[in-house]
Design a protein around this motif. Structure first.
Motif, PDB file in Angstrom:
ATOM      1  N   SER A 150      -6.517  14.721  17.366  1.00  0.00           N
ATOM      2  CA  SER A 150      -6.122  14.538  15.970  1.00  0.00           C
ATOM      3  C   SER A 150      -6.432  15.754  15.112  1.00  0.00           C
ATOM      4  CB  SER A 150      -6.806  13.305  15.384  1.00  0.00           C
ATOM      5  OG  SER A 150      -8.186  13.535  15.187  1.00  0.00           O
ATOM      6  N   ARG A 174     -10.109  22.015   9.290  1.00  0.00           N
ATOM      7  CA  ARG A 174     -10.189  20.557   9.334  1.00  0.00           C
ATOM      8  C   ARG A 174     -11.555  20.062   9.812  1.00  0.00           C
ATOM      9  NH1 ARG A 174      -4.892  17.810  11.669  1.00  0.00           N
ATOM     10  NH2 ARG A 174      -5.331  16.380   9.960  1.00  0.00           N
ATOM     11  N   GLU A 227     -14.710   3.620   2.705  1.00  0.00           N
ATOM     12  CA  GLU A 227     -13.725   4.616   2.258  1.00  0.00           C
ATOM     13  C   GLU A 227     -13.988   5.174   0.860  1.00  0.00           C
ATOM     14  OE1 GLU A 227      -8.888   5.358   2.108  1.00  0.00           O
ATOM     15  OE2 GLU A 227      -9.687   3.396   2.640  1.00  0.00           O
ATOM     16  N   ASP A 240     -15.006   9.073   0.571  1.00  0.00           N
ATOM     17  CA  ASP A 240     -14.024   9.922  -0.101  1.00  0.00           C
ATOM     18  C   ASP A 240     -14.691  10.717  -1.219  1.00  0.00           C
ATOM     19  OD1 ASP A 240     -11.620  11.064  -0.870  1.00  0.00           O
ATOM     20  OD2 ASP A 240     -10.971   9.329  -2.002  1.00  0.00           O
ATOM     21  N   MET A 258     -10.171  14.392   1.742  1.00  0.00           N
ATOM     22  CA  MET A 258      -9.849  13.432   2.793  1.00  0.00           C
ATOM     23  C   MET A 258      -8.332  13.297   2.924  1.00  0.00           C
ATOM     24  SD  MET A 258     -10.728   9.340   3.043  1.00  0.00           S
ATOM     25  CE  MET A 258     -12.496   9.523   2.970  1.00  0.00           C
ATOM     26  N   THR A 259      -7.835  13.355   4.157  1.00  0.00           N
ATOM     27  CA  THR A 259      -6.404  13.230   4.403  1.00  0.00           C
ATOM     28  C   THR A 259      -6.039  11.949   5.130  1.00  0.00           C
ATOM     29  OG1 THR A 259      -6.601  14.527   6.436  1.00  0.00           O
ATOM     30  CG2 THR A 259      -6.056  15.726   4.404  1.00  0.00           C
ATOM     31  N   SER A 260      -6.988  11.349   5.825  1.00  0.00           N
ATOM     32  CA  SER A 260      -6.718  10.064   6.470  1.00  0.00           C
ATOM     33  C   SER A 260      -8.027   9.326   6.724  1.00  0.00           C
ATOM     34  CB  SER A 260      -5.943  10.234   7.786  1.00  0.00           C
ATOM     35  OG  SER A 260      -6.730  10.856   8.765  1.00  0.00           O
ATOM     36  N   TYR A 261      -7.925   7.999   6.713  1.00  0.00           N
ATOM     37  CA  TYR A 261      -9.094   7.141   6.922  1.00  0.00           C
ATOM     38  C   TYR A 261      -8.682   5.992   7.826  1.00  0.00           C
ATOM     39  CZ  TYR A 261     -13.104   4.114   5.873  1.00  0.00           C
ATOM     40  OH  TYR A 261     -14.228   3.318   5.973  1.00  0.00           O
ATOM     41  N   GLU A 262      -9.354   5.856   8.946  1.00  0.00           N
ATOM     42  CA  GLU A 262      -9.064   4.795   9.909  1.00  0.00           C
ATOM     43  C   GLU A 262     -10.371   4.102  10.286  1.00  0.00           C
ATOM     44  OE1 GLU A 262      -7.317   4.271  14.474  1.00  0.00           O
ATOM     45  OE2 GLU A 262      -7.194   6.214  13.441  1.00  0.00           O
ATOM     46  N   VAL A 311     -12.084   9.704  10.393  1.00  0.00           N
ATOM     47  CA  VAL A 311     -11.722  10.256   9.091  1.00  0.00           C
ATOM     48  C   VAL A 311     -11.401  11.730   9.273  1.00  0.00           C
ATOM     49  CG1 VAL A 311     -12.565  10.851   6.788  1.00  0.00           C
ATOM     50  CG2 VAL A 311     -13.063   8.596   7.757  1.00  0.00           C
ATOM     51  N   LEU A 312     -10.268  12.143   8.740  1.00  0.00           N
ATOM     52  CA  LEU A 312      -9.888  13.552   8.767  1.00  0.00           C
ATOM     53  C   LEU A 312      -9.929  14.107   7.350  1.00  0.00           C
ATOM     54  CD1 LEU A 312      -6.842  13.444  11.202  1.00  0.00           C
ATOM     55  CD2 LEU A 312      -9.223  14.030  11.736  1.00  0.00           C
TER      56      LEU A 312
END
Length: 208
Positions: A40, A143, A171, A175, A185-189, A197-198
């Motif tokens: 990722s 990243r 989150e 964040d 933050m670009t994504s949260y899973e 988290v990316l």
């Protein structure tokens, strides 16, 4: 009353030292999850990446595969016993190991393309300081991946505790923490199968 940073380091080192010998045996099936999380990051061939809080180096083979033989992979951890296990497992063939606190890295400014951090964030006594230090060593646009092989609820259940409302990895809180530490933050899973988290390192006027 202030807490001596050395006391923080000592508590983390003691926790992981007592678990280092059988750490990999306790989680024998995590390899594919680590590889997927590393993918990722979309690391460039020939890139430079840090595994922050690398432990026994389970992410190092995937990181090496991602950047190739021309890339640079460094694993940093505070616990000598964990690094000793990484060496015993032969993971030094995939990257260099560094005994270091991620809050004070002996690395140059903007010297990395990315940082991978598995299970790190919840063990940081001063997460904002550590995230700012990681931002220091990553180039603008680089990243960060904050990863755990299971999600927050599954981990809480495994540990026999309730998931707290003020959990650091929730989150909104994470964040805000990332935003204040030089990251976007670009994504949260967060699902039972993994937490990932990316984030992207913000541009700074001092970057060149």
């Amino acid at each position: 009353m202030s807490v001596d940073p050395k006391d923080d380091q000592r508590s983390v080192t003691e926790f992981f030292s007592s678990r280092a010998a059988d750490w990999d045996a306790r989680f024998p099936d995590d390899g594919p999850a680590y590889a997927a999380a590393v993918a990722s990051l979309e690391l460039p061939p020939g890139g430079t990446v840090l595994d922050a809080g690398c432990g026994t180096g389970r992410a190092l083979p995937a990181l090496r595969s991602a950047v190739g033989l021309g890339g640079t992979v460094v694993g940093a951890d505070l616990t000598p016993a964990m690094l000793a296990q990484a060496t015993a497992q032969g993971r030094t063939e995939h990257g260099s190991l560094l005994l270091a606190d991620v809050s004070r890295l002996p690395l140059a400014d903007i010297s990395l393309d990315a940082v991978f951090a598995a299970g790190l964030i919840s063990h940081l006594h001063h997460p904002g300081s550590a995230l700012r230090e990681l931002a220091r060593v990553v180039r603008s646009g680089g990243r960060l991946a904050l990863f755990h092989p299971v999600g927050r609820a599954a981990l809480a259940s495994r540990q026999g505790r309730q998931l707290a409302d003020d959990d650091l990895r929730a989150e909104p809180r994470l964040d805000a923490l990332l935003t204040g530490s030089g990251w976007t933050m670009t994504s949260y899973e967060d699902r039972d199968q993994r937490f990932l988290v990316l984030a992207v390192r913000k541009a700074e006027q001092t970057d060149k």
